[in-house]
Enzyme design. Structure first.
Site, PDB file in Angstrom:
ATOM      1  N   ASP A 431       0.919  -1.127  -0.093  1.00  0.00           N
ATOM      2  CA  ASP A 431      -0.061  -0.085   0.044  1.00  0.00           C
ATOM      3  C   ASP A 431       0.810   1.116  -0.055  1.00  0.00           C
ATOM      4  O   ASP A 431       0.389   2.167  -0.461  1.00  0.00           O
ATOM      5  CB  ASP A 431      -1.024   0.041   1.228  1.00  0.00           C
ATOM      6  CG  ASP A 431      -1.816  -1.007   1.149  1.00  0.00           C
ATOM      7  OD1 ASP A 431      -1.712  -2.003   0.244  1.00  0.00           O
ATOM      8  OD2 ASP A 431      -3.010  -0.939   1.954  1.00  0.00           O
ATOM      9  N   GLU A 502      -5.192  -3.227  -7.193  1.00  0.00           N
ATOM     10  CA  GLU A 502      -6.153  -4.210  -6.597  1.00  0.00           C
ATOM     11  C   GLU A 502      -7.453  -3.575  -6.465  1.00  0.00           C
ATOM     12  O   GLU A 502      -7.671  -2.255  -6.079  1.00  0.00           O
ATOM     13  CB  GLU A 502      -5.570  -4.510  -5.125  1.00  0.00           C
ATOM     14  CG  GLU A 502      -5.392  -3.439  -4.255  1.00  0.00           C
ATOM     15  CD  GLU A 502      -4.707  -3.975  -2.890  1.00  0.00           C
ATOM     16  OE1 GLU A 502      -3.809  -4.653  -2.760  1.00  0.00           O
ATOM     17  OE2 GLU A 502      -5.325  -3.710  -1.804  1.00  0.00           O
TER      18      GLU A 502
END
Length: 862
Positions: A431, A502
């Site tokens: 992330d 994602e």
């Protein structure tokens, strides 16, 4: 054998001595985590079923909490270390040979004892992702009993271990133990390890490939040694002498500038799935000392080159062998207990290829070498990298010992991955990107080990001072969105532009046969806390958003059967729309990773096939969308386009579009002859909007694409609302309210209204099913016909044993969840991956949205 240190108070010197008694110890196979072994010997119940996981001691952390973020509960039996112990006999070998003890994976720390002697301690044996190789020549005895004992310690909340984030719960031992293979190797004084071949093409013709051979040499002695290293690639031979210092480990490189024979003319190349053959070649290396072979190693490799750049819009563009490629894939999860089945892995990668996907992303789920070998053979690209969140991304809290563990972990993984042609890129973060000090350390490892592929700072968009922008986005969404979302995004969210690492339309409700395997009978319906436990966690702890959208879009479900049927239609439409949008917008869109492709345990969220290998609506929507040569509809401008993912031009194609109202009255039809260039998109026509006074609540759009000989290449069928969903972009929900980060989802009000589909008359289809067996496996051919005057909607085929609900798996269907117009016939085939799968008396089940359920015995072909 396996036992807790809280149950046995003996020290390692005693436990690793011959004759030590193990009454009350558990049987265990290696590789296996501690909990996996205790489940296998029936100490604990099946953790995949119902809420059994909560019955295992130590699973007292709050439901929905990320276990990797919190300390081990005080009542957990896994606060204690656990011992693995085995006895073995080593055959008599050649005197003077070195014996190496190899560990492919220990989680998280370990003390290693052999024959009463400590080989290594937990201070140095630390790190989930490290590989260890110990010279145990002086501690092992040939021709008699040897004892190996390994004391393992679970990872803590401040360790660089594995986690499943919000995907699913975590086992109470945090996957502690010997989850990788443990084995012995022998060599002379010099070893050669981790061979690999990298490729560079001097020009775009691909007529010549410059190959570089790399490996790792190690002098296991305290003396300087001259060793002769020889290599062979098919008819190519090369060798040279290396002088190794005492105890030196060194990178070995054979470069084409020094060995012109490594410049290969007209090479047989490796290509990703659907784009060409997966040619694999064999590299053989050996090292000799004083004319005796000391060690040897081999590696399969592909002649291919992966590169990437930022395009004119700043998006990450990957190329394979110089050609652009649209990355379409999904996030990969290992089994929750890290159990590995070669048969299941083969089936899963068969499913990936069957859906026409080309990539799997491994966010910390850095599976076994066998998986990568399958990916090499199938042409499935692999995008590995470190896991998000938890301690991995809490760099400000790292201790001095953490960076060495992180870099050594990276070293282990790159050494084992670099030889595989399936590798696409390495991600140094998930992330968030690492800080400059950490990123520089990672990049040094990649350079030192000749990593031949691109690397990205993270899977998120944040730039770094070291490598600049990543060129990818991680905007979500992660929950249900209407099909029009992906093409009408105003340019801020997860729509079809850039590279989304994602995203996806959320929940994926399994079929009833799978639900019965994961939920107790009294919790199958209505949805309750058992369902919630098998959802994800944190922001995805239940199915409320998905169920709310289903109720608004298709109408409320009053039974389990109705809920599952409507869920498949919604998943099919949602997955198809996402992948089609990214396909149509190539190369404004450069990649999309569906979150996720599979599950670590039986789950209701984020998969394209379920834990039991049951493909359902989302699977077939994806397969349809990702056809290499495909005709599709555009929700933003109502255009019909042909998308060609192949590196070849097609001429004389015929595309046809037919629009019907709900009563199947044809209100528009157009057929166009066209050519479509290599790796391109061609607009064919535009579907007119519904008249202002139109009374039809739903419209049906049938698309076909045929080649110049009239053979059907692609067909597609859409159900379209009279008025598109009103997506409320300003009400997008974010994680922790951070509007600069990933979105959870964007609501719609109203949603598409497909409730009129509940008024479709029931249809009984004519069906004949025949089974044939051959060397390639078992195939079932089904011929269907719709004899009625009504649409057969979302036709589902399954093959089951008589009186059972679950289907026989794994299976590859040509198509499923399709439509049949009045009078239309189709032949559909199912291929089984094992010739013995259909033993007994299997039957074909035909059902669907408005289909009368029919069960037919399979007839054997003569």
């Amino acid at each position: 054998m396996l036992q807790s240190s809280c149950q046995t108070k003996a020290a390692g010197d005693r436990i690793s001595a011959p004759g030590f008694q193990t009454p009350g110890w558990h049987n265990a196979n290696v590789p296996s985590t501690v909990v996996a072994a205790l489940v296998a010997d029936n100490t604990y119940p099946d953790p995949d079923f119902g809420m059994n996981l909560r019955k295992i001691p130590g699973t007292t952390y709050p439901i929905g909490v990320i276990f990797a973020d919190v300390p081990m509960p005080k009542d957990s039996p896994f606060r204690c270390s656990w011992w693995y112990r085995t006895e073995f006999r080593l055959p008599q070998g050649n005197p003077g040979r070195h014996i190496w003890l190899h560990f492919d994976g220990i989680n998280y720390r370990a003390n290693i004892w052999l024959n009463g002697h400590k080989i290594a301690g937990a201070r140095d044996v630390a790190g989930m992702y490290r590989i260890y190789d110990f010279d145990v020549t002086q501690r092992i005895t040939a021709g008699s009993t040897n004892v190996l004992a390994v004391e393992t310690f679970a990872q803590t909340d401040i360790d660089l271990g594995i986690n499943f984030q919000d995907w699913n719960p975590a086992p109470p031992d945090r996957d502690m133990g010997l989850f990788g293979d443990v084995y012995l190797e022998q060599s002379g004084p010099v070893t050669i390890r981790y061979p690999a071949v990298t490729t560079k093409f001097p020009d775009a013709s691909l007529d010549r490939a410059d190959l570089s051979v790399v490996a790792e040499l190690r002098n296991a002695t305290s003396k300087q040694i001259e060793a002769v290293v020889s290599g062979q690639i098919e008819e190519i031979h090369f060798s040279r002498t290396e002088a190794l210092k005492p105890n030196e480990t060194r990178a070995l490189r054979f470069l084409p500038a020094d060995f012109p024979q490594l410049r290969v003319d007209h090479p047989k190349l490796w290509w990703p799935h659907t784009l060409g053959p997966q040619n694999l070649h064999l590299l053989s290396l050996s090292v000799a000392v004083q004319n005796e072979v000391s060690d040897s190693a081999t590696a399969r490799f592909g002649i291919r080159e992966v590169t990437s750049e930022l395009n004119e819009k700043g998006y990450r563009q990957f190329r394979v062998n110089g050609k652009k490629i649209l990355i379409r894939g999904g996030g990969w999860a290992q089994d929750m207990l890290l159990r590995y089945s070669p048969q299941k892995a083969e089936a899963e990668l068969s499913y990936v290829g069957d859906m026409n996907l080309n990539t799997i992303r491994l966010e910390g789920q850095l599976d076994r070498d066998a998986l990568f070998e399958l990916a090499d053979e199938r042409g499935i690209l692999v995008m590995p990298g470190w896991v998000c969140c938890t301690y991995w991304e809490k760099w400000e809290k790292w201790r001095p010992s953490d960076l060495p563990i992180a870099t050594e972990s990276l070293r282990s993984q790159i050494l084992r991955m670099r030889s595989h042609p399936s590798m696409l890129a390495w991600l140094n973060g998930s992330d968030k990107p690492p800080p400059a000090k950490v990123e520089k350390a990672y990049l040094k490892v990649l350079a030192d080990l000749d990593w031949p592929n691109p690397s990205l700072s993270s899977a998120g968009p944040d730039p770094t001072t070291v490598t600049g922008p990543s060129g990818v986005k991680m905007t979500g969404p992660y929950d249900y969105e209407p099909p029009s979302y992906w093409l009408t995004d105003p340019g801020k969210f997860g729509g079809a532009f850039g590279f989304n690492t994602e995203t996806g339309p959320g929940a994926a409700v399994p079929l009833i046969g799978s639900l019965q395997k994961m939920l107790p009978p009294d919790h199958l319906w209505p949805i309750d806390n058992f369902w919630d436990y098998h959802a994800a966690s944190e922001s995805f702890k239940n199915l409320d958003r998905f169920t709310g959208a289903l109720k608004a879009t298709y109408g409320p479900a009053s039974t389990l059967e109705e809920y599952v049927t409507k869920s498949q239609a919604m998943a099919y439409d949602g997955q198809r729309a996402m992948f089609e949008a990214y396909g149509r917008n190539r190369y404004t869109s450069t990649g999309v990773i569906q979150w996720m492709i599979n599950n670590a345990w039986p789950s209701l969220f984020w998969h394209l096939y379920d834990y039991y290998l049951q493909p359902a609506g989302g699977y077939f929507g994806t397969k349809k969308a990702c056809e290499p040569l495909h005709v599709q509809y555009s929700y933003d401008d109502r255009s019909v386009v042909v998308s060609n993912s192949l590196y070849e031009k097609f001429s004389g194609l015929s595309a046809k579009a037919e629009l019907y109202d709900f009563d199947l009255r044809k209100i528009f039809s157009k057929e166009v002859t066209l050519d479509v260039d290599s790796d391109s998109v061609r607009r064919v026509t535009t579907i007119p909007p519904a008249p202002a006074d139109a009374s039809s609540a739903i419209y049906f759009l049938s698309l076909t694409l045929r080649d110049s000989a009239g053979k059907l290449i692609s067909s597609n069928f859409y159900w379209l609302p009279r008025k598109a969903a009103n997506i409320q972009w300003s009400k997008t929900e974010y994680f922790d309210g951070d509007t600069s980060g990933s979105s959870i989802y964007t609501p719609a009000s109203p949603y598409d209204d497909f409730t009129a589909l509940n008024q479709l008359p029931k249809v009984r289809l004519d069906a004949v099913a025949k089974i044939e067996r051959g060397e390639a496996g078992t195939r079932v051919r089904v011929v269907l016909k719709n004899p009625s005057e009504h649409l057969a909607f979302q036709v589902h085929l399954g093959i089951r044993h008589k009186n059972e609900t679950a289907e026989i798996l794994p299976v590859l269907w040509d198509d499923n969840y399709f439509e049949l117009m009045p009078g239309e016939s189709r032949e559909i085939s199912a291929r089984y991956l094992s010739a013995a799968t259909l033993d007994g008396s299997p039957e074909l089940i035909v059902d669907g949205w408005n289909i009368e359920r029919v069960a037919l015995p399979l007839e054997k072909l003569p």
